[in-house]
Write an enzyme that holds these catalytic residues in place. Structure first.
Site, PDB file in Angstrom:
ATOM      1  N   HIS A 113       7.493  37.938 -13.367  1.00 20.53           N
ATOM      2  CA  HIS A 113       8.629  37.715 -13.403  1.00 20.53           C
ATOM      3  C   HIS A 113       9.608  39.027 -14.404  1.00 20.53           C
ATOM      4  O   HIS A 113      10.633  38.835 -15.332  1.00 20.53           O
ATOM      5  CB  HIS A 113       8.766  36.273 -14.741  1.00 20.53           C
ATOM      6  CG  HIS A 113       8.724  35.164 -13.903  1.00 20.53           C
ATOM      7  ND1 HIS A 113       8.235  33.929 -14.537  1.00 20.53           N
ATOM      8  CD2 HIS A 113       7.956  34.891 -12.035  1.00 20.53           C
ATOM      9  CE1 HIS A 113       7.622  33.196 -12.950  1.00 20.53           C
ATOM     10  NE2 HIS A 113       7.868  34.104 -11.835  1.00 20.53           N
ATOM     11  N   CYS A 140      22.772  54.408 -17.174  1.00 18.94           N
ATOM     12  CA  CYS A 140      21.633  54.503 -16.380  1.00 18.94           C
ATOM     13  C   CYS A 140      21.328  55.960 -16.607  1.00 18.94           C
ATOM     14  O   CYS A 140      21.550  56.357 -17.172  1.00 18.94           O
ATOM     15  CB  CYS A 140      21.672  54.259 -14.940  1.00 18.94           C
ATOM     16  SG  CYS A 140      19.793  54.704 -14.683  1.00 18.94           S
ATOM     17  N   CYS A 143      20.764  58.131 -13.748  1.00 18.93           N
ATOM     18  CA  CYS A 143      22.099  58.170 -12.360  1.00 18.93           C
ATOM     19  C   CYS A 143      23.004  58.634 -13.439  1.00 18.93           C
ATOM     20  O   CYS A 143      24.348  58.347 -12.380  1.00 18.93           O
ATOM     21  CB  CYS A 143      22.002  57.350 -11.648  1.00 18.93           C
ATOM     22  SG  CYS A 143      22.153  56.074 -12.075  1.00 18.93           S
ATOM     23  N   SER A 181       3.589  25.254 -17.462  1.00 27.06           N
ATOM     24  CA  SER A 181       4.129  24.209 -16.944  1.00 27.06           C
ATOM     25  C   SER A 181       3.649  23.356 -15.650  1.00 27.06           C
ATOM     26  O   SER A 181       3.856  22.489 -15.017  1.00 27.06           O
ATOM     27  CB  SER A 181       5.162  23.874 -17.170  1.00 27.06           C
ATOM     28  OG  SER A 181       6.303  24.626 -16.453  1.00 27.06           O
ATOM     29  N   ALA A 223      -3.055  26.895 -27.495  1.00 27.60           N
ATOM     30  CA  ALA A 223      -3.244  28.367 -27.099  1.00 27.60           C
ATOM     31  C   ALA A 223      -4.259  28.541 -27.796  1.00 27.60           C
ATOM     32  O   ALA A 223      -5.272  29.417 -27.964  1.00 27.60           O
ATOM     33  CB  ALA A 223      -2.500  28.598 -26.394  1.00 27.60           C
TER      34      ALA A 223
HETATM   35  N1  APR Z   1      -0.534  26.143 -26.129  1.00 30.38           N
HETATM   36  C1  APR Z   1      -0.813  26.042 -25.691  1.00 30.38           C
HETATM   37  N2  APR Z   1       0.401  24.975 -24.521  1.00 30.38           N
HETATM   38  C2  APR Z   1       1.736  25.497 -25.257  1.00 30.38           C
HETATM   39  C3  APR Z   1       2.213  25.705 -26.384  1.00 30.38           C
HETATM   40  C4  APR Z   1       0.557  25.818 -26.762  1.00 30.38           C
HETATM   41  N3  APR Z   1       1.077  25.994 -28.180  1.00 30.38           N
HETATM   42  N4  APR Z   1       3.475  25.188 -25.966  1.00 30.38           N
HETATM   43  C5  APR Z   1       3.907  24.227 -25.568  1.00 30.38           C
HETATM   44  N5  APR Z   1       2.834  24.728 -24.539  1.00 30.38           N
HETATM   45  C6  APR Z   1       3.159  24.401 -22.480  1.00 30.38           C
HETATM   46  C7  APR Z   1       3.491  22.999 -22.842  1.00 30.38           C
HETATM   47  O1  APR Z   1       2.755  21.965 -22.869  1.00 30.38           O
HETATM   48  C8  APR Z   1       3.807  23.754 -20.895  1.00 30.38           C
HETATM   49  O2  APR Z   1       2.931  22.941 -20.284  1.00 30.38           O
HETATM   50  O3  APR Z   1       3.044  25.176 -21.892  1.00 30.38           O
HETATM   51  C9  APR Z   1       3.610  24.824 -20.835  1.00 30.38           C
HETATM   52  C10 APR Z   1       5.114  25.575 -21.011  1.00 30.38           C
HETATM   53  O4  APR Z   1       6.175  25.876 -20.276  1.00 30.38           O
HETATM   54  P1  APR Z   1       7.499  26.011 -19.946  1.00 30.38           P
HETATM   55  O5  APR Z   1       7.696  26.279 -20.284  1.00 30.38           O
HETATM   56  O6  APR Z   1       8.074  25.682 -17.960  1.00 30.38           O
HETATM   57  O7  APR Z   1       6.812  28.128 -19.082  1.00 30.38           O
HETATM   58  P2  APR Z   1       6.948  28.411 -18.259  1.00 30.38           P
HETATM   59  O8  APR Z   1       5.645  27.591 -17.396  1.00 30.38           O
HETATM   60  O9  APR Z   1       5.690  29.634 -18.289  1.00 30.38           O
HETATM   61  O10 APR Z   1       8.066  28.442 -17.100  1.00 30.38           O
HETATM   62  C11 APR Z   1       7.272  29.025 -15.758  1.00 30.38           C
HETATM   63  O11 APR Z   1      10.054  29.219 -15.740  1.00 30.38           O
HETATM   64  O12 APR Z   1      12.413  28.973 -16.186  1.00 30.38           O
HETATM   65  C12 APR Z   1      11.009  29.816 -15.783  1.00 30.38           C
HETATM   66  O13 APR Z   1      11.010  32.301 -15.242  1.00 30.38           O
HETATM   67  C13 APR Z   1      10.171  30.819 -16.157  1.00 30.38           C
HETATM   68  O14 APR Z   1       8.417  32.461 -16.461  1.00 30.38           O
HETATM   69  C14 APR Z   1       9.192  30.472 -16.320  1.00 30.38           C
HETATM   70  C15 APR Z   1       8.833  30.097 -15.538  1.00 30.38           C
END
Ligand code: APR
Length: 240
Positions: A113, A140, A143, A181, A223
């Protein structure tokens, strides 16, 4: 279970949550999420940028400044150790636009991303390392055009380097998703792809994600605890 030599790891916002960076769907430490504070359509789409470039630049300027004050946590450090010590192929595919994997020392990292600390010139199509604000439309460095935008993939845009990701997956024996997520495609589809390829799948996440049912195994917890323990276990059985 077949022996594990090649690993693909997907990381999401959850791996950086304990470094104090808000996730997208719930904030760090249970606070408000990034998208609750800003409507996605207002800041993270090409249409938003065309409509109100200043608002979008200010939003990303804030995020770019914020991540530079954060530090990698135990989970980033553990993955950097795995990267350094794992004898087989390994690829850390991250949805995160922060640089905490790199600052922890990981080298085999792919930012699907994009990256906060890059600016992309849409006039000459080059990317430059960028730590400063963009709202004042600096030129930039290549350029001279004032056409720099954040080098992040917005909704409706194609994530980077998908061919490399799929090819690493085809050669992998294990797919691990950490702190993601499972809500945003194509990253959320990688686990299904892995299953179709017959690869072992493991999820390490704070709570069950939208894709949990697709994983062979899900471990729930922060994590910073789960990842170091898993890395320890992998290195104990490491390929030579
Ligand atoms: N340890 C492990 N997991 C965690 C922790 C933690 N301390 N804190 C939160 N989480 C989990 C949440 O439960 C959730 O399932 O991490 C996940 C984060 O989810 P999102 O906020 O949706 O992040 P992500 O999956 O990276 O989002 C994907 O969405 O908006 C777009 O481009 C953006 O890259 C991003 C993409």
């Amino acid at each position: 279970m077949r022996s594990i030599r090649n690993i693909v790891i997907l990381t999401g916002a959850g791996i950086s949550a304990e470094s104090g960076i808000d996730t997208f769907r719930s904030g760090a430490d249970g606070g408000p999420s990034l998208w609750e504070q800003h409507r996605v359509e207002d800041v993270a789409t090409p249409e938003a940028f065309r409509r109100d470039p200043e608002l979008v630049q200010r939003f990303y300027d804030m995020r770019r400044a914020a991540i530079q004050t954060k530090q990698p946590n135990a989970a980033h450090n553990a993955l950097a150790r795995l990267d350094a010590e794992w004898g087989g192929e390994l690829l850390i595919v991250t949805q995160n636009v922060d640089d905490l994997h790199e600052r922890a020392g990981a080298r085999r990292v792919l930012h699907m991303h994009g990256e906060h600390l890059n600016a992309w010139c849409t006039a000459c199509d080059t990317r430059s390392r960028w730590t400063q604000p963009l709202v004042d439309r600096p030129p930039c460095p290549r350029c001279g055009e004032r056409s720099l935008r954040p080098d992040v993939v917005w909704f409706g845009e194609m994530p980077y380097r998908m061919d490399e990701i799929y090819s690493a997956l085809r050669a992998a024996d294990l797919f691990v998703s950490i702190g993601a997520s499972g809500a945003v495609y194509p990253a959320a589809g990688l686990v299904r792809e892995a299953r179709e390829l017959g690869i072992a799948t493991l999820e390490l996440n704070l709570e069950r994600s939208q894709g949990s049912a697709w994983f062979d195994e899900t471990q729930l917890g922060p994590a910073s605890e789960l990842v170091p323990a898993w890395v320890e276990q992998m290195l104990a059985r490491s390929v030579s």
